[in-house]
Design a protein around this motif. Sequence first.
Motif, PDB file in Angstrom:
ATOM      1  N   ARG A 128      -1.873  13.599  -8.695  1.00 55.96           N
ATOM      2  CA  ARG A 128      -3.334  13.466  -8.688  1.00 55.96           C
ATOM      3  C   ARG A 128      -3.995  14.789  -9.072  1.00 55.96           C
ATOM      4  O   ARG A 128      -4.939  14.826  -9.864  1.00 55.96           O
ATOM      5  CB  ARG A 128      -3.828  13.003  -7.321  1.00 55.96           C
ATOM      6  CG  ARG A 128      -3.853  11.498  -7.165  1.00 55.96           C
ATOM      7  CD  ARG A 128      -4.654  11.090  -5.954  1.00 55.96           C
ATOM      8  NE  ARG A 128      -4.042  11.546  -4.705  1.00 55.96           N
ATOM      9  CZ  ARG A 128      -3.100  10.898  -4.048  1.00 55.96           C
ATOM     10  NH1 ARG A 128      -2.632   9.749  -4.509  1.00 55.96           N
ATOM     11  NH2 ARG A 128      -2.601  11.378  -2.927  1.00 55.96           N
ATOM     12  N   ALA A 182       0.830  -1.208   0.000  1.00 54.26           N
ATOM     13  CA  ALA A 182       0.000   0.000   0.000  1.00 54.26           C
ATOM     14  C   ALA A 182       0.866   1.260   0.000  1.00 54.26           C
ATOM     15  O   ALA A 182       0.551   2.237  -0.683  1.00 54.26           O
ATOM     16  CB  ALA A 182      -0.935  -0.007   1.203  1.00 54.26           C
ATOM     17  N   THR A 197      -0.562   4.828  -7.642  1.00 52.78           N
ATOM     18  CA  THR A 197      -1.387   3.801  -8.262  1.00 52.78           C
ATOM     19  C   THR A 197      -2.174   3.087  -7.175  1.00 52.78           C
ATOM     20  O   THR A 197      -1.919   3.281  -5.988  1.00 52.78           O
ATOM     21  CB  THR A 197      -0.527   2.812  -9.084  1.00 52.78           C
ATOM     22  OG1 THR A 197      -1.382   2.000  -9.867  1.00 52.78           O
ATOM     23  CG2 THR A 197       0.332   1.930  -8.218  1.00 52.78           C
ATOM     24  N   HIS A 198      -3.122   2.280  -7.562  1.00 54.68           N
ATOM     25  CA  HIS A 198      -3.919   1.540  -6.593  1.00 54.68           C
ATOM     26  C   HIS A 198      -3.131   0.337  -6.085  1.00 54.68           C
ATOM     27  O   HIS A 198      -2.365  -0.271  -6.848  1.00 54.68           O
ATOM     28  CB  HIS A 198      -5.229   1.058  -7.222  1.00 54.68           C
ATOM     29  CG  HIS A 198      -6.149   2.186  -7.571  1.00 54.68           C
ATOM     30  ND1 HIS A 198      -6.890   2.839  -6.625  1.00 54.68           N
ATOM     31  CD2 HIS A 198      -6.430   2.777  -8.751  1.00 54.68           C
ATOM     32  CE1 HIS A 198      -7.597   3.781  -7.209  1.00 54.68           C
ATOM     33  NE2 HIS A 198      -7.326   3.778  -8.507  1.00 54.68           N
ATOM     34  N   TYR A 258      -0.582  -2.302  -8.109  1.00 53.83           N
ATOM     35  CA  TYR A 258       0.802  -2.555  -7.737  1.00 53.83           C
ATOM     36  C   TYR A 258       1.002  -4.039  -7.401  1.00 53.83           C
ATOM     37  O   TYR A 258       2.016  -4.630  -7.763  1.00 53.83           O
ATOM     38  CB  TYR A 258       1.241  -1.687  -6.552  1.00 53.83           C
ATOM     39  CG  TYR A 258       2.626  -2.049  -6.100  1.00 53.83           C
ATOM     40  CD1 TYR A 258       3.725  -1.777  -6.905  1.00 53.83           C
ATOM     41  CD2 TYR A 258       2.843  -2.729  -4.903  1.00 53.83           C
ATOM     42  CE1 TYR A 258       4.999  -2.153  -6.533  1.00 53.83           C
ATOM     43  CE2 TYR A 258       4.113  -3.103  -4.523  1.00 53.83           C
ATOM     44  CZ  TYR A 258       5.182  -2.817  -5.337  1.00 53.83           C
ATOM     45  OH  TYR A 258       6.438  -3.203  -4.971  1.00 53.83           O
ATOM     46  N   ALA A 313       2.435   1.592  -3.457  1.00 50.96           N
ATOM     47  CA  ALA A 313       1.389   1.998  -4.406  1.00 50.96           C
ATOM     48  C   ALA A 313       1.076   3.482  -4.258  1.00 50.96           C
ATOM     49  O   ALA A 313       0.957   4.199  -5.251  1.00 50.96           O
ATOM     50  CB  ALA A 313       0.137   1.151  -4.191  1.00 50.96           C
ATOM     51  N   GLU A 314       0.947   3.963  -3.030  1.00 53.86           N
ATOM     52  CA  GLU A 314       0.682   5.390  -2.791  1.00 53.86           C
ATOM     53  C   GLU A 314       1.841   6.239  -3.312  1.00 53.86           C
ATOM     54  O   GLU A 314       1.638   7.287  -3.924  1.00 53.86           O
ATOM     55  CB  GLU A 314       0.466   5.641  -1.300  1.00 53.86           C
ATOM     56  CG  GLU A 314       0.337   7.093  -0.925  1.00 53.86           C
ATOM     57  CD  GLU A 314      -0.929   7.762  -1.425  1.00 53.86           C
ATOM     58  OE1 GLU A 314      -0.929   9.003  -1.512  1.00 53.86           O
ATOM     59  OE2 GLU A 314      -1.898   7.072  -1.737  1.00 53.86           O
ATOM     60  N   GLU A 339      -4.050  -2.653  -5.600  1.00 53.45           N
ATOM     61  CA  GLU A 339      -4.332  -3.859  -6.393  1.00 53.45           C
ATOM     62  C   GLU A 339      -3.490  -3.889  -7.670  1.00 53.45           C
ATOM     63  O   GLU A 339      -2.988  -4.942  -8.066  1.00 53.45           O
ATOM     64  CB  GLU A 339      -5.818  -3.928  -6.766  1.00 53.45           C
ATOM     65  CG  GLU A 339      -6.757  -4.050  -5.593  1.00 53.45           C
ATOM     66  CD  GLU A 339      -7.090  -2.703  -4.948  1.00 53.45           C
ATOM     67  OE1 GLU A 339      -6.942  -1.632  -5.589  1.00 53.45           O
ATOM     68  OE2 GLU A 339      -7.475  -2.718  -3.767  1.00 53.45           O
TER      69      GLU A 339
END
Length: 103
Positions: free
Chosen positions: A76, A4, A12-13, A17, A7-8, A15
């Motif tokens: 973002r 997590a 990206t999400h 990653y 990914a952050e 899932e």
Amino acid sequence: MTQAEVAESIATHPEVYGRIERGGMMPSVPTLLRLCLILGCGPHELMGFSELEPSQSVPGASMVPPGLKDTPEKRRLLRRLARLDRPRIRALARLAALLLPGQ
């Protein structure tokens, strides 16, 4: 780092990653470069290749392309801005000018 957190860090999400990490999908080149920066290794290591010899190094390869050091929040925000129409972008630019001291 947890999946997590990585990914952050690469915006990206988790899932997505996770699929990249398990070999279920290949990352885009910008995502691969962000992974290299976050994990502190080269793409050859992430892809399972042996390390390049100094004689094989590519000039300028150690330079980080513009935009890859941006924070996930900034990336973002830029993605959201890209979807706005021109009048809304102008309005946000005026708002940003008011928020920035000394501008």
